[in-house]
Design an enzyme around this catalytic site. Sequence first.
Site, mmCIF file in Angstrom:
data_model
loop_
_atom_site.group_PDB
_atom_site.id
_atom_site.type_symbol
_atom_site.label_atom_id
_atom_site.label_comp_id
_atom_site.label_asym_id
_atom_site.label_seq_id
_atom_site.Cartn_x
_atom_site.Cartn_y
_atom_site.Cartn_z
ATOM 1 N N ARG A 140 78.571 33.365 85.732
ATOM 2 C CA ARG A 140 78.191 33.585 84.335
ATOM 3 C C ARG A 140 79.413 33.424 83.436
ATOM 4 N NH1 ARG A 140 74.268 38.969 84.305
ATOM 5 N NH2 ARG A 140 72.777 38.249 85.870
ATOM 6 N N SER A 145 70.540 35.961 82.903
ATOM 7 C CA SER A 145 69.687 37.149 82.868
ATOM 8 C C SER A 145 69.562 37.674 81.441
ATOM 9 C CB SER A 145 70.228 38.221 83.829
ATOM 10 O OG SER A 145 69.336 39.290 83.961
#
Length: 548
Positions: A49, A148
């Site tokens: 990420r 997410s």
Amino acid sequence: MAHVSPHAGKTLDRSQLADIPALIAAYYDRKPDASVAGQRVSFGTSGHRGSSLHTSFNEDHILAICEAIARHRKAEGIDGPLFIGIDSHALSEPAQKSAIEVFAAHGIEVRIDDKGGYTPTPVISHAILTYNKGRTAGLADGVVVTPSHNPPTDGGFKYNPPNGGPADTAITKAVQDMANDFLANGLKDVRRLPYEEAKQVSSIQGYDFVTPYVDDLESVIDMAAIRDAKVKIGIDPLGGAAVGYWPAIIERYGLNATVVSDEVDPTFSFMTADWDGQIRMDCSSPYAMARLIRMGEQFDVAFANDTDADRHGIVAQPDGLLNPNHYLAVAVSYLFRNRPEWKADLGVGKTLVSSGLIDRVTADMGRKLVEVPVGLKWFVPGLIDGSLGFGGEESAGATFLRRDGTVWTTDKDGLILGLLAAEITARTGKNPSAHYHDIIARLGTPYYERIDAPANAEQKAKLGKLAPEQFPLEELAGEKITAKLTKAPGNGAAIGGLKVTTENGWFAARPSGTEDVYKIYAESFKSPEHLKAIQEEAQAAISKVFAS
């Protein structure tokens, strides 16, 4: 307690929103330096990420990761289709294009949504498992492009092997290290095709993800009960990947449900800001969930999903937004009493920082508790072999078996956890909030909180390698310590920290992987004051460990 921003729970002014054109431009323009730690590929518990604006999620990262995945597949003999799903973050579509450029160059059979839509994480897991059922060769795997619930400026990229769940640490370390080698040598060993050419390659094919998943839901949820009881349901996809799934589910099963918003906007301007004033699609946060909470009384039960729909947030009166731990306890209690085809020896899986109320519910039913480190990947073997009926973690992520006791997904599924809340309401006449209050009336009220405390790199390393005998206390908040754990009792895996338990309380301390803090999870079954005493004594004792 962390300082709560004055913007929390409110929509932001346009000037405070992400600059999407700048974000996309940075994805292509900025080139990471593999010698800088913050610009390297780094796989955490949920993949790599970062943000293009910080040169931590850029085209070169994705090209390098995909080259590493392509080589991993070849080395492991994985030659079935690779399912790719994306969420609605602005960086997800560019990253998918980069992935296709590499996978097409390797001749990998790729399946992407045939309508150019978004695909939730659990749908990719379901597709992998469904395709691989009964096969011993030509196995499928998958990629989900998602950070997410992270802010709009973030991107994420995670790999799911043929078991359908999050890749284990051996795989992610191999992919990460190989990708960083590719970055360091300027991507000289990365094969790719120009995107316009790559998307025409015959191995890149459209796929209907929606229909098989939606049609199969009745194998895991009693959809007929929800329909027949006419449960009034409110659903908020929070502008994420489930936005195209809920209307299909409502139509397919004739549900009395309303999607309160189908807006998709890469700035997520419709979201109310989280506690710190940032936009974050965290369906366990009362600030991010303010819109649905305000609407809660209009429905018998309501729920939301985060951006890749692997998490759930349940809204039910009188509590409003249920604490994730509280709902997991309700879900476990209901499922193991209302799935007659499940085996009598099925275990309940929980992460070690989830509420002790789950332990008490499990013991009350005479079931086996399987406590593992943080991360849903630890539940994958038990879900596949049918020894675990349920696996959940305190951050509002869980999955469970089909009604016949076979595997459904091996990744978190926020859609079925929302639908389960509706099934509970339909079949019992009481919503999950009412069930929670019934449970605590019998088993005790939990007081739970996670706080962060400062720790430098050396201190975090010491905490991560702590042995039980190095922790000095024999009592905690007036009670005798019953266990000091550095390995999870459910599978013997290292927890990367410490958990200490007493009869009526516990705490767990783990170093943060991204910040100069360590996390203290604590719970009391006595009172808020007892919880505070646990937290204070835990911090004091760990400070002594740091000083030793």
